[in-house]
Design a protein around this motif. Structure first.
Motif, PDB file in Angstrom:
ATOM      1  N   LYS A 288      -9.415  -3.559  -7.399  1.00 61.39           N
ATOM      2  CA  LYS A 288     -10.787  -3.208  -7.865  1.00 61.39           C
ATOM      3  C   LYS A 288     -11.922  -3.856  -7.497  1.00 61.39           C
ATOM      4  O   LYS A 288     -11.744  -5.131  -7.393  1.00 61.39           O
TER       5      LYS A 288
ATOM      6  N   ASP B  99      -4.524   3.882  -6.912  1.00 63.23           N
ATOM      7  CA  ASP B  99      -5.517   3.567  -5.961  1.00 63.23           C
ATOM      8  C   ASP B  99      -6.007   2.081  -5.942  1.00 63.23           C
ATOM      9  O   ASP B  99      -5.785   1.558  -4.858  1.00 63.23           O
ATOM     10  N   LYS B 100      -6.082   1.544  -7.015  1.00 64.84           N
ATOM     11  CA  LYS B 100      -6.707   0.082  -7.210  1.00 64.84           C
ATOM     12  C   LYS B 100      -6.065  -0.580  -8.437  1.00 64.84           C
ATOM     13  O   LYS B 100      -5.371   0.049  -8.907  1.00 64.84           O
TER      14      LYS B 100
ATOM     15  N   SER C   5       0.914   6.831  -6.847  1.00 62.01           N
ATOM     16  CA  SER C   5      -0.390   7.482  -6.846  1.00 62.01           C
ATOM     17  C   SER C   5      -1.377   6.473  -7.648  1.00 62.01           C
ATOM     18  O   SER C   5      -2.198   7.018  -8.485  1.00 62.01           O
TER      19      SER C   5
ATOM     20  N   LYS D 110       0.891  -1.359   0.025  1.00 53.89           N
ATOM     21  CA  LYS D 110      -0.055  -0.104  -0.076  1.00 53.89           C
ATOM     22  C   LYS D 110       1.085   1.191   0.004  1.00 53.89           C
ATOM     23  O   LYS D 110       0.742   2.241  -0.763  1.00 53.89           O
TER      24      LYS D 110
ATOM     25  N   ASP E 201       0.587   4.161  -3.008  1.00 50.92           N
ATOM     26  CA  ASP E 201       0.564   5.565  -2.725  1.00 50.92           C
ATOM     27  C   ASP E 201       1.748   6.333  -3.118  1.00 50.92           C
ATOM     28  O   ASP E 201       1.265   7.433  -3.718  1.00 50.92           O
TER      29      ASP E 201
END
Length: 185
Positions: free
Chosen positions: A141, A110-111, A108, A101, A105
């Motif tokens: 996702k 997200d999923k 950038s 994770k 981050d």
């Protein structure tokens, strides 16, 4: 050369290196056969070892697809770094999948669409397994898929804690034979 390297790494690190030989072509095929390479924007691989699945994914992914590979073992990391140094949108990380994770981050993201795993959940510490599977579920996702293989179905109860739908295929042409688990929420 790869088999002797696997045996050496397995003897040194039996809890984090779950095999004495690289995965077979048949297992590699089964692991990536259902990935929608045309529509995947981000694919992650946990514990690639010497890169049998990595190579298959790199050969089929679009240039624009981001491919993040996270390898804990330093020796395997060095092999992968040298082997795939010129690849496009390929991010190689030397760390535990528990920490993925942080890297998503950083970049950038997200999923992710797919997570392919060679991690030996049967021998990983229980807390580590739970953290990795929790992060996995969180970053996939909605229609994303977690694809892993195991030599035993010993940890099915753990996988079912995180995933509602699990398809299982047995691959006999591997040393040892393996189960491919395709997991979705």
């Amino acid at each position: 050369m790869e088999i002797s390297n696997f045996i050496k790494q397995y003897i040194r690190n039996p809890k984090t290196v779950g095999a004495i030989a690289p995965s077979s072509e048949k297992l590699a095929y089964r692991m990536v056969e259902d990935i929608d390479f045309l529509n995947a924007s981000c694919i992650v691989e946990y514990g690639p070892g010497t890169g049998v699945f990595t190579e298959k994914i790199l050969n089929r992914k679009k240039d624009s697809t981001i491919f993040i590979v996270i390898e804990y073992n330093v020796d395997f990391y060095k092999i992968l770094k040298d082997k795939f140094k010129d690849k496009t949108n390929f991010i190689l990380i030397n760390d535990s999948a528990e920490n993925l994770k942080e890297y998503l981050d950083k970049y950038s993201i997200d999923k992710v669409d797919y997570i392919v795993s060679g991690l030996p959940f049967a021998s990983l510490p229980h807390d580590m397994s739970r953290k990795i599977l929790s992060v996995t579920k969180e970053i996939l996702k909605d229609k994303g898929e977690f694809i892993t293989f195991q030599y035993t179905l010993f940890k099915m109860k753990l996988f079912r804690t995180y995933f509602d739908k699990i398809k299982i295929k047995k691959v006999l042409l591997n040393l040892p034979p393996a189960y491919v688990l395709k997991c979705k929420n």
